[in-house]
Design a protein around this motif. Structure first.
Motif, PDB file in Angstrom:
ATOM      1  N   SER A 205       0.828  -1.206   0.000  1.00 38.18           N
ATOM      2  CA  SER A 205       0.000   0.000   0.000  1.00 38.18           C
ATOM      3  C   SER A 205       0.861   1.255   0.000  1.00 38.18           C
ATOM      4  O   SER A 205       1.929   1.280   0.631  1.00 38.18           O
ATOM      5  N   PRO A 206       0.393   2.315  -0.647  1.00 37.61           N
ATOM      6  CA  PRO A 206       1.089   3.604  -0.558  1.00 37.61           C
ATOM      7  C   PRO A 206       1.014   4.201   0.841  1.00 37.61           C
ATOM      8  O   PRO A 206       1.743   5.142   1.151  1.00 37.61           O
ATOM      9  N   ALA A 207       0.140   3.655   1.676  1.00 29.75           N
ATOM     10  CA  ALA A 207       0.027   4.132   3.051  1.00 29.75           C
ATOM     11  C   ALA A 207       1.133   3.588   3.950  1.00 29.75           C
ATOM     12  O   ALA A 207       1.291   4.054   5.083  1.00 29.75           O
ATOM     13  N   CYS A 208       1.899   2.612   3.478  1.00 23.83           N
ATOM     14  CA  CYS A 208       2.988   2.069   4.285  1.00 23.83           C
ATOM     15  C   CYS A 208       3.998   3.172   4.603  1.00 23.83           C
ATOM     16  O   CYS A 208       4.095   4.178   3.906  1.00 23.83           O
ATOM     17  N   ASP A 209       4.765   2.957   5.654  1.00 24.56           N
ATOM     18  CA  ASP A 209       5.737   3.954   6.096  1.00 24.56           C
ATOM     19  C   ASP A 209       6.991   3.983   5.236  1.00 24.56           C
ATOM     20  O   ASP A 209       7.868   4.827   5.442  1.00 24.56           O
ATOM     21  N   GLY A 210       7.099   3.074   4.298  1.00 21.79           N
ATOM     22  CA  GLY A 210       8.220   3.036   3.374  1.00 21.79           C
ATOM     23  C   GLY A 210       7.925   2.045   2.259  1.00 21.79           C
ATOM     24  O   GLY A 210       6.934   1.319   2.304  1.00 21.79           O
ATOM     25  N   GLN A 211       8.789   2.040   1.267  1.00 19.55           N
ATOM     26  CA  GLN A 211       8.631   1.121   0.138  1.00 19.55           C
ATOM     27  C   GLN A 211       9.980   0.508  -0.191  1.00 19.55           C
ATOM     28  O   GLN A 211      11.022   1.140  -0.037  1.00 19.55           O
ATOM     29  N   ILE A 212       9.945  -0.744  -0.655  1.00 15.27           N
ATOM     30  CA  ILE A 212      11.168  -1.417  -1.086  1.00 15.27           C
ATOM     31  C   ILE A 212      10.918  -2.148  -2.397  1.00 15.27           C
ATOM     32  O   ILE A 212       9.812  -2.648  -2.639  1.00 15.27           O
ATOM     33  N   LEU A 213      11.939  -2.176  -3.244  1.00 15.10           N
ATOM     34  CA  LEU A 213      11.932  -2.976  -4.463  1.00 15.10           C
ATOM     35  C   LEU A 213      13.308  -3.611  -4.629  1.00 15.10           C
ATOM     36  O   LEU A 213      14.313  -3.132  -4.092  1.00 15.10           O
ATOM     37  N   VAL A 214      13.334  -4.696  -5.382  1.00 16.72           N
ATOM     38  CA  VAL A 214      14.611  -5.261  -5.818  1.00 16.72           C
ATOM     39  C   VAL A 214      15.184  -4.314  -6.865  1.00 16.72           C
ATOM     40  O   VAL A 214      14.522  -3.990  -7.854  1.00 16.72           O
ATOM     41  N   VAL A 215      16.397  -3.846  -6.643  1.00 16.93           N
ATOM     42  CA  VAL A 215      16.945  -2.794  -7.490  1.00 16.93           C
ATOM     43  C   VAL A 215      17.014  -3.217  -8.955  1.00 16.93           C
ATOM     44  O   VAL A 215      16.754  -2.413  -9.859  1.00 16.93           O
TER      45      VAL A 215
END
Length: 276
Positions: A205-215
């Motif tokens: 969710s965009p409401a999460c406190d952060g975001q992660i992806l595999v670079v």
């Protein structure tokens, strides 16, 4: 030199400007992401991304330590977290502490990440109380992909209660942050609102406190891999293929190397094929 971020910096980010997180597995990539990221994760996805494994299950502790050391050399600012690989912590809190302590000592990371909810709460509490900060991971946990029957969204319908219990359990056990992977948006939003530690979303969710992806995913290094939750910011695979093809043509047509790339010969020497 920028000051390295700490666990305290991550904790106070709850509900504020979202935390920026990416994976890294090598020193050059670590140097690229460091100025822009709050957390850099040496993920066990390295097994699939760099070693061609079909899943993360074949990743070893030695592999994680090797790549952790490489990433550490490239970081100055970001908080570094290293994944605990499958089989290195599930046996019990003592096994988890022994291996996590080794990872921290040999890589210089600030924390480790392990997968699992309620079932891992005791282990998380054991580690946290002994100086090993833990980032938890619930929802789709790739190390349990065989149990899930594939990389499927977790927490749909009645299953939402299970994922919520997992999130509450790891937060209460002392995890400093929580990765929420591939769960319905409304559930990720609700978890973020109810727990006191930062949530890091991937397919959440965009409401999460952060975001992660595999670079490698967000850079477009895998031409045929396009999961819904990844936004590609460039297409490096296409650019690399074009460059490699150009290099191959230049070599076969003797355009490379040119005079500027060799030593001790003049242009005339190159033109007449002088090998002396």
């Amino acid at each position: 030199m920028s000051k390295t971020l700490t666990l305290a910096n991550i904790a106070v980010a709850k509900g504020k400007t979202p935390l920026v997180c990416l994976t890294a597995y090598t020193t050059p990539v670590a140097r690229l992401v460091d100025p822009h990221c709050d957390i850099v994760l040496v993920g066990d996805s390295v097994g699939m991304v760099l070693h061609g494994l079909p899943s993360t299950l074949g990743v070893t502790l030695e592999m994680m330590i090797l790549h952790g050391k490489a990433v550490r050399r490239g970081l100055e600012r970001a908080l570094m977290v290293v994944d605990m690989p499958f089989g290195s912590y599930e046996e019990g809190p003592e096994q988890a502490f022994c291996n996590a302590a080794r990872v921290m000592a040999e890589t210089g990371c600030a924390a480790v990440k392990l997968e699992g909810g309620e079932v891992m709460a005791e282990t998380i509490q054991f580690l946290a109380s002994r100086g090993v900060p833990v980032m938890a991971h619930v929802g789709l946990t790739p190390q349990a992909v065989n149990s899930f029957g594939g990389y499927r969204v977790q927490g749909k319908g009645e299953d939402a209660d299970r994922v919520m219990r997992d999130a509450l359990a790891v937060a209460e056990a002392g995890a400093f942050a929580l990765v929420l992977e591939k769960v319905p948006e409304t559930l990720a939003r609700r978890i973020t609102e109810e727990i006191t530690i930062p949530t890091i979303g991937i397919g959440a969710s965009p409401a999460c406190d952060g975001q992660i992806l595999v670079v490698d995913d967000m850079l477009g290094l895998f031409g045929d891999f396009r999961p819904k939750f990844v936004k590609r910011y460039t297409e490096l695979a296409q650019a690399a293929e074009t460059a490699i093809a150009a290099y191959a043509r230049d070599v076969r047509e003797r355009r490379f190397p040119g005079i500027e790339h060799v030593f001790g010969h003049t242009t005339k020497d190159i033109e007449r094929g002088d090998q002396t």
